[in-house]
Design an enzyme around this catalytic site. Sequence first.
Site, PDB file in Angstrom:
ATOM      1  N   HIS A   1      -2.533   1.358   7.107  1.00 55.42           N
ATOM      2  CA  HIS A   1      -2.847   1.180   5.619  1.00 55.42           C
ATOM      3  C   HIS A   1      -3.166   2.540   5.024  1.00 55.42           C
ATOM      4  O   HIS A   1      -3.460   3.568   5.647  1.00 55.42           O
ATOM      5  CB  HIS A   1      -4.145   0.364   5.178  1.00 55.42           C
ATOM      6  CG  HIS A   1      -4.718  -0.049   3.893  1.00 55.42           C
ATOM      7  ND1 HIS A   1      -3.843  -0.695   3.195  1.00 55.42           N
ATOM      8  CD2 HIS A   1      -5.465   0.601   3.003  1.00 55.42           C
ATOM      9  CE1 HIS A   1      -4.453  -0.944   2.166  1.00 55.42           C
ATOM     10  NE2 HIS A   1      -5.395  -0.107   1.863  1.00 55.42           N
TER      11      HIS A   1
ATOM     12  N   CYS B   1       0.833  -1.058  -0.173  1.00 58.14           N
ATOM     13  CA  CYS B   1       0.025   0.062  -0.017  1.00 58.14           C
ATOM     14  C   CYS B   1       0.827   1.231  -0.099  1.00 58.14           C
ATOM     15  O   CYS B   1       0.776   2.365  -0.724  1.00 58.14           O
ATOM     16  CB  CYS B   1      -0.805  -0.081   1.173  1.00 58.14           C
ATOM     17  SG  CYS B   1      -0.320   0.017   2.657  1.00 58.14           S
TER      18      CYS B   1
ATOM     19  N   HIS C   1      -5.702   2.005  -4.307  1.00 55.10           N
ATOM     20  CA  HIS C   1      -4.759   1.364  -3.087  1.00 55.10           C
ATOM     21  C   HIS C   1      -4.345  -0.038  -3.408  1.00 55.10           C
ATOM     22  O   HIS C   1      -5.070  -0.677  -4.373  1.00 55.10           O
ATOM     23  CB  HIS C   1      -5.406   1.403  -1.951  1.00 55.10           C
ATOM     24  CG  HIS C   1      -6.618   0.539  -1.814  1.00 55.10           C
ATOM     25  ND1 HIS C   1      -7.027  -0.167  -0.430  1.00 55.10           N
ATOM     26  CD2 HIS C   1      -7.786  -0.014  -2.584  1.00 55.10           C
ATOM     27  CE1 HIS C   1      -7.824  -0.822  -0.610  1.00 55.10           C
ATOM     28  NE2 HIS C   1      -8.561  -0.845  -1.872  1.00 55.10           N
TER      29      HIS C   1
END
Length: 365
Positions: free
Chosen positions: A323, A275, A335
């Site tokens: 994240h 990510c 993402h």
Amino acid sequence: MRTGKRGLITVAVTVVCAVTVLAAPGTAFAEPAPPPPPGASASATVPAATDEDLEAVREKLDRLYRAAAVATDEYNDAEEKAKRQSAEIVRLARKIVKGQERLDRLRERAGAAAAAQYRGGGLPPEAHLMLSDDPQEFLDGADRVRQGAHATKGLLGELTRTQQDLERYAEDADAQWRKLEAGRKAKAKAQKKIEKQIEAAERLESALEKEERERLARLEERAAQEAQATWLSSGILDEIRGEATAQGEKAVAYATAQIGKPYQWGAEGPKAYDCSGLTSQAWASAGRGIPRTSQAQWRQLEKVGIEDMRPGDLVIYFGDASHVGMYIGDGSVVHAPRPGRTVTIAGAGSMPILGVVRPDPGTAS
């Protein structure tokens, strides 16, 4: 022939909980189904996994992959520190080499000065005056002696300082080596954590049949849609009117061009990403370097309100900042979700938002 799938799923969840020690206190799962009587068909006596079973699997997978994401940040952070420490060791090594060369030259000069003094016999100034036929010649010589003594004193001082610098460089290099070794151990430990969580998740998913995996995917999609709908119901999208900067447009273009590429922990492209690898490389392509990990991005980049975010800003998720996605407008982010998934577009509110950070705060909209 279908075996006791509900029981297998329950056992798998229980085993994974025991292995990873991640189950919350008091969490209970259905008891394994009893074995079918002799000669009976398993499919006739053992029901398929219920939505409740699959929801338990979904929640467990979410915890496992989030734990893997946290460990991935630890791994990436150790990797970045190792790069900086290695560069510092190289820099110090060069300074040590140059310092040693300078020290050798100074020692040669000091040796030459000592030899000259020895050749002068070390006589006191009064003796030189008595032995000199020309007083002016003595005075000129005395002045040169004073200059020489002053130069020798300066030379010795420089020699001492150079030696001290070398000692300090050596101590700094040794400290960096120790940090580098500690970083390697931290990196290896984080890698084991990642592999452990992913292995447990894969083991849990392997207990599902194709139809159950499809139902699980639909449950995951439904949970994300419900979270996004709740987020949008607040009217937040009406408040978000920020426009991307030139750099932000480049970052968004890079990130969206990676859609479909696989997630891989620790990866920074070009074939796969995690990510923060995606977001950091997207902004690097736009000419702005940002921290490598989602947690460092949250700590170090300028924070802005959700209602003020614009395309290119980074949306940080979960309370531990484990994240990150890039806002691309219209309430969406791009993402790299997790292992087994690919870079994709998702609702910005489909996960719990911790906050928003801006890589280019000084650039006008």
